[in-house]
Design a protein around this motif. Structure first.
Motif, PDB file in Angstrom:
ATOM      1  N   GLY A   1      -3.502 -33.768   4.682  1.00 44.31           N
ATOM      2  CA  GLY A   1      -4.447 -34.860   4.915  1.00 44.31           C
ATOM      3  C   GLY A   1      -4.721 -35.571   3.611  1.00 44.31           C
ATOM      4  O   GLY A   1      -4.783 -34.953   2.544  1.00 44.31           O
TER       5      GLY A   1
ATOM      6  N   ASN B   1      -2.661 -38.933   9.438  1.00 48.87           N
ATOM      7  CA  ASN B   1      -3.093 -37.922   8.474  1.00 48.87           C
ATOM      8  C   ASN B   1      -3.685 -38.551   7.220  1.00 48.87           C
ATOM      9  O   ASN B   1      -3.338 -38.225   6.098  1.00 48.87           O
ATOM     10  CB  ASN B   1      -1.947 -36.964   8.134  1.00 48.87           C
ATOM     11  CG  ASN B   1      -0.753 -37.664   7.492  1.00 48.87           C
ATOM     12  OD1 ASN B   1      -0.653 -38.894   7.520  1.00 48.87           O
ATOM     13  ND2 ASN B   1       0.146 -36.889   6.923  1.00 48.87           N
TER      14      ASN B   1
ATOM     15  N   THR C   1      -6.487 -31.956   2.153  1.00 48.85           N
ATOM     16  CA  THR C   1      -6.240 -31.087   3.306  1.00 48.85           C
ATOM     17  C   THR C   1      -7.286 -29.992   3.411  1.00 48.85           C
ATOM     18  O   THR C   1      -7.802 -29.707   4.494  1.00 48.85           O
ATOM     19  CB  THR C   1      -4.840 -30.462   3.204  1.00 48.85           C
ATOM     20  OG1 THR C   1      -3.869 -31.510   3.026  1.00 48.85           O
ATOM     21  CG2 THR C   1      -4.502 -29.662   4.448  1.00 48.85           C
TER      22      THR C   1
ATOM     23  N   ARG D   1       0.289 -26.977  10.037  1.00 45.80           N
ATOM     24  CA  ARG D   1      -0.604 -28.083   9.736  1.00 45.80           C
ATOM     25  C   ARG D   1       0.179 -29.128   8.964  1.00 45.80           C
ATOM     26  O   ARG D   1       1.239 -28.844   8.412  1.00 45.80           O
ATOM     27  CB  ARG D   1      -1.786 -27.615   8.890  1.00 45.80           C
ATOM     28  CG  ARG D   1      -1.368 -27.125   7.502  1.00 45.80           C
ATOM     29  CD  ARG D   1      -2.534 -26.702   6.666  1.00 45.80           C
ATOM     30  NE  ARG D   1      -2.127 -26.355   5.302  1.00 45.80           N
ATOM     31  CZ  ARG D   1      -2.960 -26.016   4.334  1.00 45.80           C
ATOM     32  NH1 ARG D   1      -4.254 -25.961   4.568  1.00 45.80           N
ATOM     33  NH2 ARG D   1      -2.508 -25.729   3.139  1.00 45.80           N
TER      34      ARG D   1
ATOM     35  N   PHE E   1      -5.340 -30.079  12.945  1.00 48.21           N
ATOM     36  CA  PHE E   1      -5.955 -31.132  12.132  1.00 48.21           C
ATOM     37  C   PHE E   1      -7.444 -31.173  12.422  1.00 48.21           C
ATOM     38  O   PHE E   1      -7.926 -30.628  13.420  1.00 48.21           O
ATOM     39  CB  PHE E   1      -5.314 -32.492  12.412  1.00 48.21           C
ATOM     40  CG  PHE E   1      -5.357 -32.912  13.863  1.00 48.21           C
ATOM     41  CD1 PHE E   1      -6.435 -33.637  14.367  1.00 48.21           C
ATOM     42  CD2 PHE E   1      -4.326 -32.586  14.725  1.00 48.21           C
ATOM     43  CE1 PHE E   1      -6.483 -34.022  15.695  1.00 48.21           C
ATOM     44  CE2 PHE E   1      -4.353 -32.967  16.064  1.00 48.21           C
ATOM     45  CZ  PHE E   1      -5.433 -33.685  16.543  1.00 48.21           C
TER      46      PHE E   1
ATOM     47  N   SER F   1      -8.287 -37.188   7.927  1.00 51.12           N
ATOM     48  CA  SER F   1      -7.816 -37.273   9.308  1.00 51.12           C
ATOM     49  C   SER F   1      -8.556 -38.345  10.092  1.00 51.12           C
ATOM     50  O   SER F   1      -9.763 -38.538   9.934  1.00 51.12           O
ATOM     51  CB  SER F   1      -8.016 -35.924  10.013  1.00 51.12           C
ATOM     52  OG  SER F   1      -7.586 -35.969  11.360  1.00 51.12           O
TER      53      SER F   1
END
Length: 375
Positions: free
Chosen positions: A237, A346, A251, A234, A77, A327
């Protein structure tokens, strides 16, 4: 940045706050901290939350907890301003080697880039950058929130603003505070990244890899540069629009604007290991570690790339938070580095000071044991 100074800025890339894969023990009975995680989801509005804690002794091992779907212990992240602790560590290592002095003027290393009120830049030292006492404006607020460099709104032809260009935009503005007064500013650490390159001849990312990631075997941590994707595994996000509540998957994002102020990508385990090693004296000599933790220039609010928080039980934890696209993360550790926790959500909406402090107190201020009560 310390949670008391969190400020909303651009919708996509927000103010940049905060070894190997671990074998995690089973947890048949939730710890106080893991029991607190659902509140980050329900009250904090995060899609998912997770934490990884290391106990006081090796026998206590590691504890992982999560709430909400699609977030794992080994996920990579964006760690945002937790990058600042890594940068500060490198600068203090260079000071220990005699390659720079903390009271050297910024002008000595970056001539003509930053000027103080007297026009020479001599009062702006590396120490003032490290402690956020330079008074320099934050480059995250020097450009309007609608600037294509922040939002990508101009389409594929738009080029992200580099840290150097962002710094120039920031330093063209008047100081935000008097010199010597604490005011959190990403500009300070963007400049420190440039100083590291000037002193060593290498990008700050290369020095972080050589001096920290390699020796500690932090294989899950990287400085992505222009890479917009996260390594696998992962979790996604998200960004929730404050205007209409619309949720977007963010993300993939260009981290170049964050630079030395916040581009780091990491894992829960790596961040726990880094702060344990730093506070345990494995990365800095005693004098430099004491300097890192000296909060007197900021009235107790910030050291150098790290800040303290005193909890209600009297324990003080040290660490940093990171707030960036998709994040929010926070690492906190006891002064000796033997007890450390990293948590993340997230989404780029921070959980709020009360929820964050509540989680830390659940971990670092556990209920008294029965034998303690009998004493």
């Amino acid at each position: 940045m310390p949670i008391s100074r969190a400020l909303p800025v651009a919708p996509l890339l927000l103010t940049l706050l905060a070894p190997g894969t671990a074998s995690l023990p089973s947890e048949p009975h939730p710890t106080p901290a893991s029991s607190y995680l659902p509140r980050l989801v329900v009250e904090g509005g995060a899609p998912a939350a997770a934490f990884l804690a290391r106990g006081h002794t090796p026998a206590e091992g590691e504890t992982f907890g999560s709430a909400g779907p699609g977030i794992g212990a080994e996920d990579h992240f964006r760690a945002g301003s937790i990058t600042k602790t890594f940068v500060a560590t490198v600068v203090l290592q260079l000071a220990h080697e005699g390659r720079l002095g903390l009271d050297d003027g910024v002008e000595e290393y970056l001539p003509g880039l930053v000027r103080d009120d007297g026009g020479e830049g001599s009062s702006l030292t590396l120490r003032t950058l490290l402690t956020h006492t330079s008074g320099l404006p934050d480059y995250m607020t020097a450009l309007p929130p609608t600037d294509p460099a922040l939002t990508g709104a101009a389409g594929p032809s738009a080029r992200p603003v580099t840290p150097a260009a962002a710094v120039r935009a920031a330093v063209a503005r008047p100081p935000v505070t008097a010199h010597g007064v604490y005011a959190y500013s990403n500009t300070n650490y963007a400049l420190l990244g440039m100083v590291v390159r000037r002193v060593t001849g290498h990008p700050y990312a290369a020095e972080i890899r050589r001096r920290i990631l390699g020796p500690l075997r932090l294989t899950g941590t990287s400085l992505p540069g222009a890479r917009t994707t996260l390594p696998l595994p992962r979790s996604r996000g998200y960004h929730r629009s404050p205007a209409d509540g619309t949720v977007r998957d963010v993300t993939d994002a260009d981290p170049r604007f964050a630079g030395a102020a916040g581009e780091l990508v990491s894992t829960l385990d790596d961040l726990d290991a880094f702060y344990a090693a730093l506070l345990g004296g494995r990365l800095l000599a005693p004098a430099e570690l004491a300097t890192l933790l000296d909060t007197r220039p900021t009235g107790g609010r910030y050291g150098m790339g790290i800040y303290p928080q005193e909890l209600s039980c009297g324990t003080t934890v040290w660490g940093h938070n990171g707030h960036i696209t998709g994040s929010y993360a926070r690492t906190a550790a006891t002064r000796d580095g033997r007890h450390v926790l990293t948590f993340r959500v997230n989404t780029d909406a921070p959980p709020g000071a009360a929820l964050e402090t509540g989680l830390l107190e659940a971990e670092f201020c556990p209920p008294a044991r029965s034998e303690d009560l009998r004493d």
